[in-house]
Write an enzyme that holds these catalytic residues in place. Structure first.
Site, PDB file in Angstrom:
ATOM      1  N   TYR A 142      44.354  36.666  45.474  1.00 34.37           N
ATOM      2  CA  TYR A 142      42.924  36.558  45.333  1.00 34.37           C
ATOM      3  C   TYR A 142      42.708  35.011  44.810  1.00 34.37           C
ATOM      4  CZ  TYR A 142      38.431  37.327  43.093  1.00 34.37           C
ATOM      5  OH  TYR A 142      36.921  37.039  42.585  1.00 34.37           O
ATOM      6  N   ASP A 237      47.134  28.172  43.383  1.00 35.30           N
ATOM      7  CA  ASP A 237      46.235  28.659  42.699  1.00 35.30           C
ATOM      8  C   ASP A 237      47.044  29.502  41.296  1.00 35.30           C
ATOM      9  OD1 ASP A 237      44.279  30.554  41.189  1.00 35.30           O
ATOM     10  OD2 ASP A 237      43.368  31.461  42.655  1.00 35.30           O
ATOM     11  N   LYS A 270      41.093  30.680  33.586  1.00 34.06           N
ATOM     12  CA  LYS A 270      41.388  31.598  32.438  1.00 34.06           C
ATOM     13  C   LYS A 270      41.878  30.919  31.223  1.00 34.06           C
ATOM     14  CE  LYS A 270      41.232  35.293  35.591  1.00 34.06           C
ATOM     15  NZ  LYS A 270      41.496  35.557  37.007  1.00 34.06           N
TER      16      LYS A 270
HETATM   17  C1  LIG Z   1      40.526  35.209  38.219  1.00 34.16           C
HETATM   18  C2  LIG Z   1      41.088  34.545  39.343  1.00 34.16           C
HETATM   19  C3  LIG Z   1      40.392  33.830  40.382  1.00 34.16           C
HETATM   20  C4  LIG Z   1      38.823  33.951  39.980  1.00 34.16           C
HETATM   21  O1  LIG Z   1      38.518  33.101  38.892  1.00 34.16           O
HETATM   22  P1  LIG Z   1      37.022  33.449  38.056  1.00 34.16           P
HETATM   23  O2  LIG Z   1      36.806  32.661  36.822  1.00 34.16           O
HETATM   24  O3  LIG Z   1      36.765  35.006  37.971  1.00 34.16           O
HETATM   25  O4  LIG Z   1      35.985  33.035  39.302  1.00 34.16           O
HETATM   26  C5  LIG Z   1      40.839  33.021  41.130  1.00 34.16           C
HETATM   27  N1  LIG Z   1      42.473  32.936  41.462  1.00 34.16           N
HETATM   28  C6  LIG Z   1      43.063  33.843  40.697  1.00 34.16           C
HETATM   29  C7  LIG Z   1      44.601  33.752  40.985  1.00 34.16           C
HETATM   30  C8  LIG Z   1      42.655  34.521  39.719  1.00 34.16           C
HETATM   31  O5  LIG Z   1      43.444  35.507  38.900  1.00 34.16           O
END
Ligand SMILES: *Cc1c(COP(=O)(O)O)cnc(C)c1O
Length: 430
Positions: A142, A237, A270
């Site tokens: 994601y 990511d 995060k």
């Molecule tokens: C949480 C997450 C996102 C999205 O971040 P948001 O602050 O919720 O928009 C993107 N990539 C990864 C791997 C994530 O865990």
């Protein structure tokens, strides 16, 4: 009647599904979501006053637990100085310097407000910097909910564009290729066919959105080699695993296994916001220089680099650098997974788990899955019953089997022991 039910019924009148992010609605596991009234350390309390050991930590940011004194003090001090200016502040520079110090592959970084925004901007930048259109992602990874990234793989080798969400026109995802995770053959075939049109390969190095699945070292090595050979950008990511699995983030773990290993770009979120809306994307100076106002790739944000959010993120990053922080966190998280595995197997239940730093996953199956398709074969009935038993016991795990879990520095040995004891009762009840 539980106050959680009362609030959920009320929320559903005005907020779609009663929640502002879908997984909070407990749709996968059934039952009523808990409305949180307050948090402290490793715990939060619901609207009935029931206490839970919190293993989601706001889905990752709360690596220090709730209400950490140094973080709270930094946020309150920042609030006293004003909430937002829309003009540069020294704190943004400090946070950028701190990120670059801890993650050497990042030479320049831009701050934004959410992981979605960071991932979306990183893709635009990769396309702008390479002059190419195609992107590769992996099934089960994601990267936020930007249109071009909401894509599911169909069957077959290199599948282009089936949007996972309504409202995403097929043309928007026609350049997005989705491949199975940890599958070197599929990766090689995709690069052989389209490699010189690929702007970027985006991946979660330790995937946390299909529960917890590491990229294998040989797979990672091949991702790096193929991106280099074809002039594509390797974008990590690390929104979830960044500053969560290790101080140097997941890339530091792969650098130990693969000499000289580095991604070209990194997306963060995060933990770097410590619970405030803050995310970032960064990488090589050469790539980042394509970003406005230096270059032709546009990107902007009214609240980007917000002074309260940056104060919160800085205070958090300073705490996690203290000696022994990750060693303790890693050992505690490992004790949780080992303890649960031992109890499950003693009860004759198929179970396995994995963890790194303060991030973990567990599965009702015998061996760790390597990709999304295998993750989804986990026993959902067992998972849901286990989840609800633990919830009744005052242990809050992620309410869906394709989500990772999180341990904070505030979780004590006793919290872990209590959780394992509760899990033992839950396994017996299964
Ligand atoms: C949480 C997450 C996102 C999205 O971040 P948001 O602050 O919720 O928009 C993107 N990539 C990864 C791997 C994530 O865990």
């Amino acid at each position: 009647m539980s106050q959680n039910d009362v609030l959920f019924d009320r929320a559903k009148q005005t907020i779609p599904g009663g929640v502002n992010s879908p997984v909070r609605a407990f749709k996968a596991v059934g039952g009523t979501p808990r409305f949180v009234t307050k948090g402290d350390g490793a715990y939060f309390w619901d609207a009935d006053g029931k206490r839970y050991i919190d293993y989601i930590g706001s889905w990752g940011p709360m690596i220090l637990g709730h209400r950490h004194p140094a973080v709270t003090a930094a946020v309150l001090a920042a609030v006293e100085q004003g909430l937002s200016f829309g003009a540069p502040t020294e704190r943004e520079v400090e946070l950028a310097e701190e990120i670059i110090k801890l993650v050497p592959s990042i030479e320049m970084v831009r701050l934004v407000s959410s992981g979605t925004e960071a991932g979306m901007s990183a893709i635009r930048l990769a396309r702008g910097a390479t002059g190419r259109s195609k992107i590769i992602k992996f099934e089960g990874c994601y990267h936020g909910h930007a249109d071009a990234l909401l894509v599911k793989a169909g069957s077959g080798l290199a599948t282009f564009g089936n949007p996972t969400s309504a409202g995403v026109p097929p043309e928007v995802v026609q350049h997005t290729m989705v491949l199975p995770f940890n599958d070197i053959e599929a990766l090689e075939a995709a690069f052989a066919a389209y490699g010189d049109d690929v702007a970027c390969l985006m991946m979660e190095p330790v995937a946390g959105n299909m529960n917890f699945v590491r990229s294998s070292v040989p797979f990672m090595k091949r991702c790096r080699e193929l991106c280099t050979a074809h002039g594509a950008i390797l974008a990590f990511d690390e929104v979830m695993c960044g500053f969560r699995v290790a101080l140097g983030s997941a890339q530091s773990l792969y650098a130990k296994e693969i000499p000289g290993f580095e991604p070209d770009m990194t997306v963060m979120g995060k933990v770097i916001g410590g619970g405030m809306p803050l995310a970032a994307f960064g990488g090589k100076r050469e790539v980042m220089s394509h970003l406005a106002p230096l270059g032709a790739v546009y990107q902007a944000g009214t609240l980007s680099g917000n002074p309260v959010a940056t104060a919160c993120g800085l205070a958090t990053l300073r705490e996690i650098q203290k000696p022994g922080f990750f060693e303790t966190l890693h050992a505690r998280t490992r004790a949780l997974i080992d303890g649960m595995t031992t109890e499950a197997r003693a009860a004759g239940i198929s179970f396995c788990g994995d963890s790194e730093g303060g991030m973990f996953g567990y599965f009702f199956m015998d061996t760790l899955p390597q990709n999304y398709v295998t993750v989804m074969t986990t026993d959902a009935t067992h998972f849901n019953r286990f989840f609800h038993h633990m919830l009744d016991e005052g242990v809050y795990f992620a309410p869906a089997l394709f989500e990772a879990g999180f341990v904070s520095a505030a979780h004590s040995e006793q919290d872990v022991a209590d959780t394992v004891a509760a899990a033992k009762r839950a396994f017996a009840a299964l």
